[in-house]
Design a protein around this motif. Structure first.
Motif, PDB file in Angstrom:
ATOM      1  N   LEU A  57       9.449  -2.001  -6.077  1.00  0.00           N
ATOM      2  CA  LEU A  57       8.236  -1.628  -5.359  1.00  0.00           C
ATOM      3  C   LEU A  57       8.564  -1.288  -3.909  1.00  0.00           C
ATOM      4  CD1 LEU A  57       5.097  -1.531  -5.438  1.00  0.00           C
ATOM      5  CD2 LEU A  57       5.132  -3.956  -4.823  1.00  0.00           C
ATOM      6  N   GLY A 112       6.543   0.218  -0.410  1.00  0.00           N
ATOM      7  CA  GLY A 112       5.259   0.593   0.164  1.00  0.00           C
ATOM      8  C   GLY A 112       5.080  -0.080   1.514  1.00  0.00           C
ATOM      9  N   ARG A 158       0.824  -1.212   0.000  1.00  0.00           N
ATOM     10  CA  ARG A 158       0.000   0.000   0.000  1.00  0.00           C
ATOM     11  C   ARG A 158       0.854   1.256   0.000  1.00  0.00           C
ATOM     12  NH1 ARG A 158      -5.292  -1.397   1.396  1.00  0.00           N
ATOM     13  NH2 ARG A 158      -5.480  -3.605   1.926  1.00  0.00           N
ATOM     14  N   GLU A 159       0.256   2.339  -0.509  1.00  0.00           N
ATOM     15  CA  GLU A 159       0.915   3.641  -0.562  1.00  0.00           C
ATOM     16  C   GLU A 159       1.256   4.160   0.834  1.00  0.00           C
ATOM     17  OE1 GLU A 159      -0.277   6.482  -4.241  1.00  0.00           O
ATOM     18  OE2 GLU A 159      -1.557   6.611  -2.485  1.00  0.00           O
ATOM     19  N   ILE A 161      -1.034  -0.530  -4.090  1.00  0.00           N
ATOM     20  CA  ILE A 161      -0.217  -0.163  -5.252  1.00  0.00           C
ATOM     21  C   ILE A 161       0.472  -1.367  -5.882  1.00  0.00           C
ATOM     22  CG2 ILE A 161       0.151   2.229  -4.549  1.00  0.00           C
ATOM     23  CD1 ILE A 161       2.909   1.354  -3.448  1.00  0.00           C
ATOM     24  N   LYS A 173      -4.189   3.090  -0.186  1.00  0.00           N
ATOM     25  CA  LYS A 173      -4.460   2.541  -1.512  1.00  0.00           C
ATOM     26  C   LYS A 173      -3.456   1.438  -1.864  1.00  0.00           C
ATOM     27  CE  LYS A 173      -4.241   3.934  -6.335  1.00  0.00           C
ATOM     28  NZ  LYS A 173      -3.781   4.984  -7.233  1.00  0.00           N
TER      29      LYS A 173
END
Length: 95
Positions: free
Chosen positions: A70, A72, A36-37, A44, A42
């Motif tokens: 990635l 997050g 998630r962000e 991602i 949210k």
């Protein structure tokens, strides 16, 4: 399953992250796990079961992680100690 531990750039990535985050640790994913962000924010991305991730920061039950390109947040329930993941992968199919 191929993990980012198979990546020849793994050592470089780890060293670069150590410069930026002083207390990083390597964990495994018990997933699939959403990334998630922000904590509880949210979605991602997603990371497959058995992958290895760098934990950069902890905020309550949420952990900021880095996996390939990635970065997050994921919930702590999605993470397991690296040695537990290795043991699981070694014993898979030996029931």
């Amino acid at each position: 399953a191929k993990t980012n531990l198979d990546d020849p750039n793994r050592t470089y990535i780890g060293e670069r992250l150590k410069d930026e985050f002083k207390n990083i640790a390597l964990y495994g994913i018990d997933g699939p796990a959403n990334v998630r962000e922000t904590p509880n924010g949210k979605v991602i991305g997603s990371i497959e079961n058995g992958a290895y991730v760098w934990v950069l920061l902890k905020k309550g039950d949420w952990y900021k992680i880095a996996y390939n390109n990635l970065t997050g947040w994921t919930h702590k329930k999605n993470l397991v100690d690296v040695w537990d993941v290795k043991k699981y992968n070694e014993n898979k199919g030996n029931d």
